[in-house]
Design an enzyme around this catalytic site. Structure first.
Site, mmCIF file in Angstrom:
data_model
loop_
_atom_site.group_PDB
_atom_site.id
_atom_site.type_symbol
_atom_site.label_atom_id
_atom_site.label_comp_id
_atom_site.label_asym_id
_atom_site.label_seq_id
_atom_site.Cartn_x
_atom_site.Cartn_y
_atom_site.Cartn_z
ATOM 1 N N LYS A 225 0.931 -1.157 0.006
ATOM 2 C CA LYS A 225 -0.012 -0.012 0.175
ATOM 3 C C LYS A 225 1.006 1.286 0.084
ATOM 4 O O LYS A 225 2.023 1.362 0.599
ATOM 5 C CB LYS A 225 -0.988 0.183 1.154
ATOM 6 N N ARG A 261 -3.446 -10.174 3.596
ATOM 7 C CA ARG A 261 -3.643 -10.323 1.972
ATOM 8 C C ARG A 261 -2.529 -9.879 1.596
ATOM 9 O O ARG A 261 -2.049 -8.880 1.763
ATOM 10 C CB ARG A 261 -4.909 -9.540 1.607
#
Length: 288
Positions: A225, A261
Site C-alpha cells: 500500500k 492479504r
C-alpha cells in the site's frame, strides 16, 4: 503468560485486470493468471483472492459481464486442480454469484455489500447484495471504504477514523445478518488505503486489537500500500514495499487478525513461520 495469537492465514492475490496498481496487468492473460495461482499455492497461500476489477485509487468501473468473463474461467481452472480456498474480490452480486457457482467460497467485498440494486424497465429490482450473500451461504468479508475507488483518495476526512470505521463495520455486519447472513460467516476489514491518509492508515493499524476484539475474523490488507512509500521514499514503486508489507503483516499477526492479504506470498509465509517459532520458543513450545 499470555498466549500468542494463532498464525493468520495468507491470502494470495491474483488480479485478472489490465490496470492493477501492484502488478500492472502482468496476469491479465488467462494462462499467466493460472500459472500465478499455481505458484501462490506452491508458495503456501491458504486462500487465493481473485479480482477482475481494479479498486486502485482512480480506477474505472468494469461492467459485470466483463468482470465475470475475466474471473470465472480462472476460478474454474483453479478449482479443477486444487481445493484451496478461493475468494472473489468484487462489489457486484452478479459477479459473486457466478464466482461461487464456479468454485469460490468467500466473497471479499470492498463495498461491504452496499452495491445498489438496479430497477429494470419492467419496474422490478435486482436482489440487494446482502440478500445475495445470504442466498449464496458463503463467507463474506466486509471492508470499509470511504466513497468509491474513483474518488476515495480525494481529501478523505474523519473526526475519529478508528471509531468511525468500527461503527461502519458493525453496522454493515448487522445489515448482513438482518438479510440472513450467518454471523459465523462474516469477516471485517478496516480497509487500509481505501479512502484514508497515511495517518489514518497508521491509526487503524495501531487499533487492530480493537477490531479483533469485536469478535469477527479480521482481514488485513496492507500489502504494497502507498502509505509505506510515505515512510520510506525508496518505496515509490509498489514492488519496493516488501519490508513495509511484512512489518504490517507481523503487526497484524500479533494483534490476532485471521488473515493477511499478500502479493508476496512466499516471503509472508516465511516471516509468519519465524514469528510463530519465536513466539513458541518464548512460551516453551518445541519448534515444529
Amino acid at each position: 503468560m499470555t498466549a500468542q495469537p494463532v498464525r493468520p492465514r495468507v491470502m494470495g492475490i491474483v488480479n485478472v485486470t489490465p490496470d492493477s496498481f501492484s502488478d500492472g496487468g502482468r496476469f491479465f492473460d488467462p494462462a499467466a493468471a493460472l500459472d500465478q495461482a499455481r505458484r501462490l499455492i506452491d508458495e503456501g497461500a491458504d486462500i487465493l483472492d481473485i479480482g477482475g476489477e481494479s479498486t486502485r485509487p482512480g480506477a474505472t468501473p468494469v461492467p459485470a459481464a466483463e468482470e465475470i468473463a475475466r474471473v470465472v474461467p480462472l476460478i474454474a481452472a483453479i478449482r479443477a486442480v486444487s481445493d484451496v480456498a478461493i475468494s472473489i474480490d468484487t462489489m457486484k452480486p452478479a459477479v459473486a454469484r457466478a464466482a461461487v457457482a464456479a468454485g469460490a467460497t468467500i466473497w471479499n467485498d470492498v463495498a461491504a455489500l452496499r452495491f445498489a440494486p438496479r430497477t429494470s424497465e419492467m419496474g422490478t429490482s435486482e436482489m440487494g447484495a446482502p440478500e445475495v450473500a445470504a442466498e449464496l451461504g458463503c463467507e463474506v468479508i466486509l471492508m470499509h471504504m470511504l466513497g468509491e475507488p474513483g474518488t476515495m483518495q480525494d481529501d478523505p476526512r474523519y473526526d475519529d477514523v478508528v471509531a468511525e470505521v468500527e461503527a461502519f463495520l458493525l453496522a454493515r455486519a448487522l445489515t448482513a445478518m438482518a438479510a440472513g447472513v450467518e454471523r459465523e460467516k462474516i469477516w471485517l476489514d478496516p480497509g487500509i488505503g481505501f479512502g484514508k491518509t497515511p495517518a489514518h492508515n497508521l491509526a487503524l493499524l495501531a487499533a487492530l486489537p480493537r477490531f479483533v476484539a469485536l469478535g469477527y475474523p479480521v482481514l488485513l490488507g496492507a500489502s504494497r500500500k502507498r502509505f509505506i512509500a510515505t515512510l520510506d521514499p525508496l518505496g515509490a514503486e509498489p514492488t519496493a514495499r516488501l519490508g513495509g508489507s511484512l512489518a504490517a503483516h507481523l503487526h497484524g499477526a500479533a494483534a490476532g487478525v485471521a488473515a493477511v492479504r499478500a502479493h508476496d506470498v512466499r516471503e509472508t509465509v516465511q516471516a509468519l513461520a519465524v514469528w510463530g517459532a519465536i513466539g513458541g520458543a518464548a512460551q516453551g513450545r518445541p519448534r515444529p
